[in-house]
Design an enzyme around this catalytic site. Structure first.
Site, PDB file in Angstrom:
ATOM      1  N   HIS A 134     -47.866 -37.566 -43.458  1.00 38.45           N
ATOM      2  CA  HIS A 134     -47.237 -36.282 -43.140  1.00 38.45           C
ATOM      3  C   HIS A 134     -46.904 -36.309 -41.649  1.00 38.45           C
ATOM      4  O   HIS A 134     -47.734 -36.732 -40.848  1.00 38.45           O
ATOM      5  CB  HIS A 134     -48.194 -35.108 -43.356  1.00 38.45           C
ATOM      6  CG  HIS A 134     -48.809 -35.024 -44.709  1.00 38.45           C
ATOM      7  ND1 HIS A 134     -48.607 -33.953 -45.548  1.00 38.45           N
ATOM      8  CD2 HIS A 134     -49.653 -35.856 -45.378  1.00 38.45           C
ATOM      9  CE1 HIS A 134     -49.299 -34.124 -46.664  1.00 38.45           C
ATOM     10  NE2 HIS A 134     -49.944 -35.272 -46.575  1.00 38.45           N
TER      11      HIS A 134
ATOM     12  N   ARG B 215     -47.529 -18.343 -44.023  1.00 41.16           N
ATOM     13  CA  ARG B 215     -48.985 -18.386 -43.938  1.00 41.16           C
ATOM     14  C   ARG B 215     -49.507 -17.018 -43.530  1.00 41.16           C
ATOM     15  O   ARG B 215     -48.922 -16.354 -42.675  1.00 41.16           O
ATOM     16  CB  ARG B 215     -49.435 -19.459 -42.940  1.00 41.16           C
ATOM     17  CG  ARG B 215     -48.983 -20.856 -43.361  1.00 41.16           C
ATOM     18  CD  ARG B 215     -49.404 -21.931 -42.395  1.00 41.16           C
ATOM     19  NE  ARG B 215     -48.831 -23.224 -42.781  1.00 41.16           N
ATOM     20  CZ  ARG B 215     -48.956 -24.338 -42.078  1.00 41.16           C
ATOM     21  NH1 ARG B 215     -49.662 -24.327 -40.958  1.00 41.16           N
ATOM     22  NH2 ARG B 215     -48.394 -25.462 -42.489  1.00 41.16           N
TER      23      ARG B 215
ATOM     24  N   CYS C 230     -45.364 -30.300 -48.372  1.00 42.34           N
ATOM     25  CA  CYS C 230     -45.723 -31.595 -48.953  1.00 42.34           C
ATOM     26  C   CYS C 230     -45.698 -31.637 -50.484  1.00 42.34           C
ATOM     27  O   CYS C 230     -45.152 -32.595 -51.054  1.00 42.34           O
ATOM     28  CB  CYS C 230     -47.060 -32.082 -48.418  1.00 42.34           C
ATOM     29  SG  CYS C 230     -48.286 -30.834 -48.079  1.00 42.34           S
TER      30      CYS C 230
ATOM     31  N   ASP D  15     -40.710 -30.815 -41.315  1.00 46.13           N
ATOM     32  CA  ASP D  15     -41.661 -31.606 -42.077  1.00 46.13           C
ATOM     33  C   ASP D  15     -41.030 -32.889 -42.588  1.00 46.13           C
ATOM     34  O   ASP D  15     -39.865 -32.902 -42.983  1.00 46.13           O
ATOM     35  CB  ASP D  15     -42.130 -30.794 -43.286  1.00 46.13           C
ATOM     36  CG  ASP D  15     -43.640 -30.654 -43.313  1.00 46.13           C
ATOM     37  OD1 ASP D  15     -44.310 -31.380 -42.575  1.00 46.13           O
ATOM     38  OD2 ASP D  15     -44.134 -29.810 -44.076  1.00 46.13           O
TER      39      ASP D  15
ATOM     40  N   HIS E 119     -42.349 -36.469 -45.055  1.00 44.93           N
ATOM     41  CA  HIS E 119     -43.413 -37.159 -45.766  1.00 44.93           C
ATOM     42  C   HIS E 119     -42.931 -38.553 -46.125  1.00 44.93           C
ATOM     43  O   HIS E 119     -41.833 -38.721 -46.654  1.00 44.93           O
ATOM     44  CB  HIS E 119     -43.841 -36.367 -47.002  1.00 44.93           C
ATOM     45  CG  HIS E 119     -44.421 -35.038 -46.640  1.00 44.93           C
ATOM     46  ND1 HIS E 119     -43.654 -33.893 -46.543  1.00 44.93           N
ATOM     47  CD2 HIS E 119     -45.677 -34.679 -46.288  1.00 44.93           C
ATOM     48  CE1 HIS E 119     -44.419 -32.888 -46.168  1.00 44.93           C
ATOM     49  NE2 HIS E 119     -45.647 -33.334 -46.010  1.00 44.93           N
TER      50      HIS E 119
ATOM     51  N   LYS F 151     -55.741 -37.123 -38.674  1.00 44.69           N
ATOM     52  CA  LYS F 151     -54.434 -36.873 -38.082  1.00 44.69           C
ATOM     53  C   LYS F 151     -54.422 -37.197 -36.600  1.00 44.69           C
ATOM     54  O   LYS F 151     -55.454 -37.199 -35.932  1.00 44.69           O
ATOM     55  CB  LYS F 151     -54.027 -35.410 -38.290  1.00 44.69           C
ATOM     56  CG  LYS F 151     -54.978 -34.406 -37.660  1.00 44.69           C
ATOM     57  CD  LYS F 151     -54.497 -32.969 -37.847  1.00 44.69           C
ATOM     58  CE  LYS F 151     -55.474 -31.977 -37.220  1.00 44.69           C
ATOM     59  NZ  LYS F 151     -54.951 -30.602 -37.201  1.00 44.69           N
TER      60      LYS F 151
END
Length: 676
Positions: A548, A396, A367, A416, A418, A502
């Site tokens: 997102h 991660r 993002c 992903d 946005h 979310k």
């Protein structure tokens, strides 16, 4: 004369009974036969506030030891005295809540057996889980498989004794002293953490065994009829490797042997579909010890499936009005400080690395990179919505021991996107994202899903950023979008991302398992942190809002789920080898080459086995690779310009004109059909 209370029953009737009457008393008054089959009761206080939503997770210490549930609705023992007006449901074995209570009771039965066999042990906690139960045990000597068998056998004795589960109360200080005298350090911890000075502590006793527990339980140990001690694993006390290592003994329980047998049959099906095993058998991917845990190497067979998935996703994004972007894998630490990831997500990021001009960090999210692209040029309301999509690699730091094949990794590719839009556009954009998520699931063969709405916990504001009013608007916006689509959902307080609420879409696979993959998140915080703006119709500067969304979730995890869903037998459009050609003898190879060219001309991936091997051996090898179609060619097929078709899962379909098979395969390819 004792005070009278009113008990409202599901059939609409109301019974006035003395205060202190139990659910078992009510059941007996209705029918002794009913009293013999009910397990626990569900009561709901009248004129009380609605209960707070909770997750389905039942393994936490809080769920086991927190103070008695004072919510409007709760599950109680049949012997629980009723002291106020309530609605009452008497639950039989078929109710899911009754199964959870049975498993909690089975954990106590197992703990009883363990303490009888091994008096030196110290007990932790023993909750029910989604699939069974466990109990944490401290014992210096490791349990062996023979020990587990002995525990299961002793459980049979405890069940046969049919000991009632009886609740009692003891002053907190007395309970602490009793447990301290026996060196029960874990029980001391739970009492100190989850009770307060001056309180009474809830205890449950069956026979000579007593445990600190809030319950509820089934009426007696004799109700625990079908059970199995399954396995054992290590677990550090309080999850801290500096603390003593516990032995976590797992088991499962059902109300009858039929359900228990079905459970283990289901586990065998899961084992047969294990993506790690199939990944090796089908040569799809590997994890190399020399490179490190949680890092995936895609082999040619897996990589071609990945390409097919990603090509479809990119094409679909373009068709839906997204622009494709690519952002760096590593960025300056300052960026993550501005975004808030440094503070709220830093423990899941890799440590900073110092380069020439600054400290950098591997990206855990895409993002901030998309935000910088948006911010690179001025935007007008006419430009909005702006939709950026990227299949971006992120990293991660997952702790050692948490990695699991493709499902839990340290480096993965997120699909992903946005969306930057005006407040007036947000509802339409969220609806479009949910529709896109539905299309992804259906296209890849998943026909059932469940939806959760994760919101913030205003009582835990330190874990979130933003104004409460913005959070309320964001949550209401997501609810409106779901209601507009007539999608039922479960609200989960406290599970929102730190920057906004979310929607999580959980697919249901062929074995009925839930998988968290697709997510749509509302974000009003990052646009503010990065001072994003657009020029409105009024000529003034305004702040956009941001959505997102990730629909595969991650390519790796989605692929792992696909492997298990299809047991490695992918639909034609995804299969790494789509058609296998088997000439009966060497003289038929030339015709097979011609067939191969025609199949490849319509975009199929074809392998021709021209080895000097027997036909049945070639067919067997292609079958083991789970190739959708095997085409066999001999004299008859060459003369008639035909092929003999063997379809995966169906067997020999006989000879068919090549033109007809080409049309069939082309249709399956173009429609991306889930079945052959």
């Amino acid at each position: 004369m004792s005070e009278q209370i009113k008990i409202h029953l599901p059939d609409g009737s109301i019974r006035e009974v003395p205060s202190g009457t139990t659910p078992l008393d009510i059941a007996t008054s209705i029918s002794p036969r009913l009293a013999a089959v009910v397990v626990v009761a569900r009561i709901k206080a009248l004129h009380a506030a609605p209960p707070a939503s909770t997750t389905d997770e039942t393994t936490s210490e809080d769920a086991m030891y927190a103070a008695d549930n004072t919510a409007a609705e709760k599950i109680v023992d049949l012997r629980q005295p009723l002291t106020e007006d309530v609605s009452l449901e008497l639950l039989k074995e078929s109710d899911p809540d009754a199964l959870k209570v049975l498993r909690h009771s089975a954990a106590h039965v197992m703990a009883t057996a363990i303490t009888e066999l091994y008096p030196e042990v110290k007990l932790g906690h023993g909750p029910a889980t989604d699939n069974g139960f466990f109990y944490d045990i401290y014992r210096e000597k490791p349990f062996t498989p023979d020990d587990l068998a002995a525990i299961e056998q002793r459980m049979a004795d405890v069940v046969k004794r049919d000991e009632p589960f009886l609740r009692s109360y003891e002053p907190r200080e007395q309970a602490l002293a009793d447990y301290a005298a026996h060196g029960e350090f874990m029980k001391q911890h739970f009492i100190e953490k989850f009770t307060h000075p001056g309180e009474e502590v809830s205890l449950y006793k069956n026979g000579a065994f007593t445990d600190f527990c809030r319950g509820p339980h089934v009426p007696s140990t004799g109700r625990v009829k079908a059970y199995k001690v399954t396995t054992i694993a290590g677990a550090y006390w309080l999850g801290d490797e500096k603390n003593p290592q516990l032995q976590r003994v797992y088991g499962t329980a059902f109300y009858n042997q039929k359900d228990l047998d079905a459970h283990f049959k289901h586990l065998e099906e899961i084992k047969a579909r294990d993506h790690r095993v199939l990944g090796k058998q089908l040569d799809l991917f590997s994890i190399q010890e020399l490179a490190g845990s949680g890092l995936i190497f895609w082999h040619p067979n897996g990589a071609i499936i990945r390409k097919t998935m990603e090509d479809w996703m990119r094409d679909e994004c373009l068709r839906r009005g997204y622009d494709l972007v690519v952002t760096p894998h590593v960025m300056r630490r300052e960026l993550w400080q501005i975004s808030g990831h440094e503070g709220f997500y830093g423990q899941n990021m890799y440590a900073p690395m110092e380069l020439d001009d600054a400290e950098y960090r591997l990206k855990p999210m895409n993002c901030p990179g998309h935000i910088l692209i948006y911010k690179n040029s001025p935007k007008s309301y006419r430009d909005l919505p702006v939709r950026y999509a990227e299949l971006g690699n992120v990293y991660r730091y997952e702790r050692s021991g948490t990695m699991h094949g493709l499902l839990r990794v340290r480096g993965f590719t997120q699909d992903d996107a946005h969306i930057f839009c005006t407040p007036a556009q947000i509802e339409d954009e969220v609806v479009a994202c949910v529709e896109f998520a539905e299309e992804v699931l259906h296209k890849f063969g998943f026909n059932e899903f469940k939806v959760e709405l994760s919101t913030w916990d205003p009582n835990d504001a330190k874990h979130y950023v933003g104004d409460p009013k913005d959070w309320e608007l964001a949550v209401n916006g997501l609810k409106t979008a779901l209601n507009r689509k007539n999608i039922p959902y479960k609200e989960i307080p406290g599970e929102a991302a730190f920057y906004g609420p979310k929607i999580d879409v959980k697919l249901v696979d062929v074995l009925g398992r839930l998988w968290q993959l697709s997510t749509v998140q509302f974000d009003f915080n990052l646009p503010r942190r990065f001072e994003l703006e657009y020029t409105g119709e009024d000529g003034e500067k305004h702040q956009p809002v941001m959505v997102h969304r990730a629909l595969f979730g991650s390519v790796e995890r989605f692929f792992g789920v696909l492997i298990e869903h299809y047991a490695g037998a992918f639909p034609l459009w995804l299969a790494p080898i789509q058609i296998g050609l088997v000439p009966i003898s060497e003289k038929h190879t030339a015709y097979a080459e011609t067939v191969k060219k025609e199949l490849e001309a319509i975009g199929l991936r074809v392998t021709l086995d021209a080895r000097n091997e027997k036909m049945n051996a070639k067919i067997r090898d292609l079958t083991l690779q789970k190739v959708p179609f095997v085409l066999i060619m001999g004299d008859k097929e060459a003369e008639a310009k035909a092929v003999s078709v063997r379809t995966r899962g169906k067997g020999d379909e006989g000879s068919t004109p090549l033109a007809d098979f080409l049309a069939r395969a082309k249709n399956l390819l173009e429609t991306k059909a889930a079945t052959l």
